[in-house]
Design a protein around this motif. Sequence first.
Motif, PDB file in Angstrom:
ATOM      1  N   ASP A  19      41.594  31.212  76.203  1.00 45.67           N
ATOM      2  CA  ASP A  19      40.720  30.075  75.901  1.00 45.67           C
ATOM      3  C   ASP A  19      39.874  30.419  74.681  1.00 45.67           C
ATOM      4  OD1 ASP A  19      39.369  27.693  76.017  1.00 45.67           O
ATOM      5  OD2 ASP A  19      37.967  28.382  77.553  1.00 45.67           O
ATOM      6  N   ILE A  20      40.369  30.057  73.511  1.00 44.81           N
ATOM      7  CA  ILE A  20      39.702  30.386  72.259  1.00 44.81           C
ATOM      8  C   ILE A  20      38.999  29.144  71.748  1.00 44.81           C
ATOM      9  CG2 ILE A  20      40.025  31.164  69.880  1.00 44.81           C
ATOM     10  CD1 ILE A  20      42.550  32.613  70.845  1.00 44.81           C
ATOM     11  N   PRO A  65      41.008  53.012  76.261  1.00 48.09           N
ATOM     12  CA  PRO A  65      40.584  52.551  77.579  1.00 48.09           C
ATOM     13  C   PRO A  65      39.898  51.178  77.553  1.00 48.09           C
ATOM     14  CG  PRO A  65      39.224  54.379  76.852  1.00 48.09           C
ATOM     15  CD  PRO A  65      40.308  54.211  75.833  1.00 48.09           C
ATOM     16  N   ASP A  66      39.131  50.886  76.526  1.00 55.02           N
ATOM     17  CA  ASP A  66      38.457  49.590  76.382  1.00 55.02           C
ATOM     18  C   ASP A  66      38.713  49.057  74.975  1.00 55.02           C
ATOM     19  OD1 ASP A  66      37.120  49.441  78.962  1.00 55.02           O
ATOM     20  OD2 ASP A  66      35.903  51.121  78.229  1.00 55.02           O
ATOM     21  N   PRO A  67      39.940  48.601  74.724  1.00 55.07           N
ATOM     22  CA  PRO A  67      40.307  48.235  73.351  1.00 55.07           C
ATOM     23  C   PRO A  67      39.582  46.997  72.831  1.00 55.07           C
ATOM     24  CG  PRO A  67      42.078  47.687  74.865  1.00 55.07           C
ATOM     25  CD  PRO A  67      41.033  48.406  75.662  1.00 55.07           C
ATOM     26  N   VAL A  68      39.147  47.099  71.583  1.00 53.90           N
ATOM     27  CA  VAL A  68      38.537  45.983  70.872  1.00 53.90           C
ATOM     28  C   VAL A  68      39.379  45.744  69.626  1.00 53.90           C
ATOM     29  CG1 VAL A  68      36.496  45.149  69.648  1.00 53.90           C
ATOM     30  CG2 VAL A  68      36.231  46.526  71.729  1.00 53.90           C
ATOM     31  N   LEU A  69      39.800  44.505  69.456  1.00 57.36           N
ATOM     32  CA  LEU A  69      40.630  44.118  68.314  1.00 57.36           C
ATOM     33  C   LEU A  69      39.733  43.549  67.229  1.00 57.36           C
ATOM     34  CD1 LEU A  69      43.439  42.361  70.363  1.00 57.36           C
ATOM     35  CD2 LEU A  69      43.279  44.762  69.680  1.00 57.36           C
ATOM     36  N   GLN A  70      39.698  44.228  66.112  1.00 60.23           N
ATOM     37  CA  GLN A  70      38.843  43.795  65.012  1.00 60.23           C
ATOM     38  C   GLN A  70      39.509  42.661  64.233  1.00 60.23           C
ATOM     39  OE1 GLN A  70      35.729  44.847  64.600  1.00 60.23           O
ATOM     40  NE2 GLN A  70      36.086  46.053  66.452  1.00 60.23           N
ATOM     41  N   ALA A  80      37.257  40.910  68.902  1.00 68.05           N
ATOM     42  CA  ALA A  80      35.827  40.972  68.590  1.00 68.05           C
ATOM     43  C   ALA A  80      35.269  39.647  68.086  1.00 68.05           C
ATOM     44  CB  ALA A  80      35.569  42.076  67.562  1.00 68.05           C
ATOM     45  N   GLU A  81      36.034  38.935  67.283  1.00 71.73           N
ATOM     46  CA  GLU A  81      35.534  37.684  66.707  1.00 71.73           C
ATOM     47  C   GLU A  81      35.668  36.518  67.680  1.00 71.73           C
ATOM     48  OE1 GLU A  81      35.743  35.551  62.395  1.00 71.73           O
ATOM     49  OE2 GLU A  81      37.625  36.295  63.229  1.00 71.73           O
ATOM     50  N   ALA A  82      36.821  36.422  68.336  1.00 65.93           N
ATOM     51  CA  ALA A  82      37.054  35.310  69.255  1.00 65.93           C
ATOM     52  C   ALA A  82      36.294  35.501  70.564  1.00 65.93           C
ATOM     53  CB  ALA A  82      38.546  35.160  69.537  1.00 65.93           C
ATOM     54  N   GLY A  83      36.015  36.759  70.908  1.00 66.65           N
ATOM     55  CA  GLY A  83      35.266  37.037  72.124  1.00 66.65           C
ATOM     56  C   GLY A  83      36.058  36.853  73.404  1.00 66.65           C
TER      57      GLY A  83
END
Length: 182
Positions: A7-8, A87-92, A143-146
Amino acid sequence: MTDEAPDIAHDRYDFVEGQLARVGDRDPLEILRHTPGEVAAMLGRADQERIHRPWAPGKWTPAEILAHLALTEWVFGFRTRTVLCDPDPVLQPVEQELWLARAGLAVGEVVDHLQDFAALRRANLRIWCRLTDAERERTGLHAEAGVPMTLGFLLRLLAGHDLNHLEQIGTGLSREGGPGED
């Protein structure tokens, strides 16, 4: 598997539904497997003037689209590895225009961009084709879309991205005259 779009609500992601619709019921890995060859065939039949002419006013040239595909391949390969290994990936997010310009990718030889794209795609396909169902369900927080995005979704998104740019390259190479002249 959860290959559906998260849901973006962010305005910059309005394109997601269109990219996924391009894929439809097709296997994203088959699309991803064939794109480098399709790009090579299209560019191999075209003259240099058309390769270096924007496909529409204010748009990238087919050569710039190819450089963008190579850059995107690097980014999605890194995102895949991040989701699989962290372990807690964040996509930049990536500012594609800045990356293309500042990395010097908008210039250079078409053959170099094609070789880079094909080599990166082969390396990524070796991973993507071995993903288990559980791995395709792994998520990274964009990260941007949350929102969390599964690897299965990212593969479908990338396949739609390929189809979109194949269409743009085809349009650019088939046009007579410059942008807006026909």
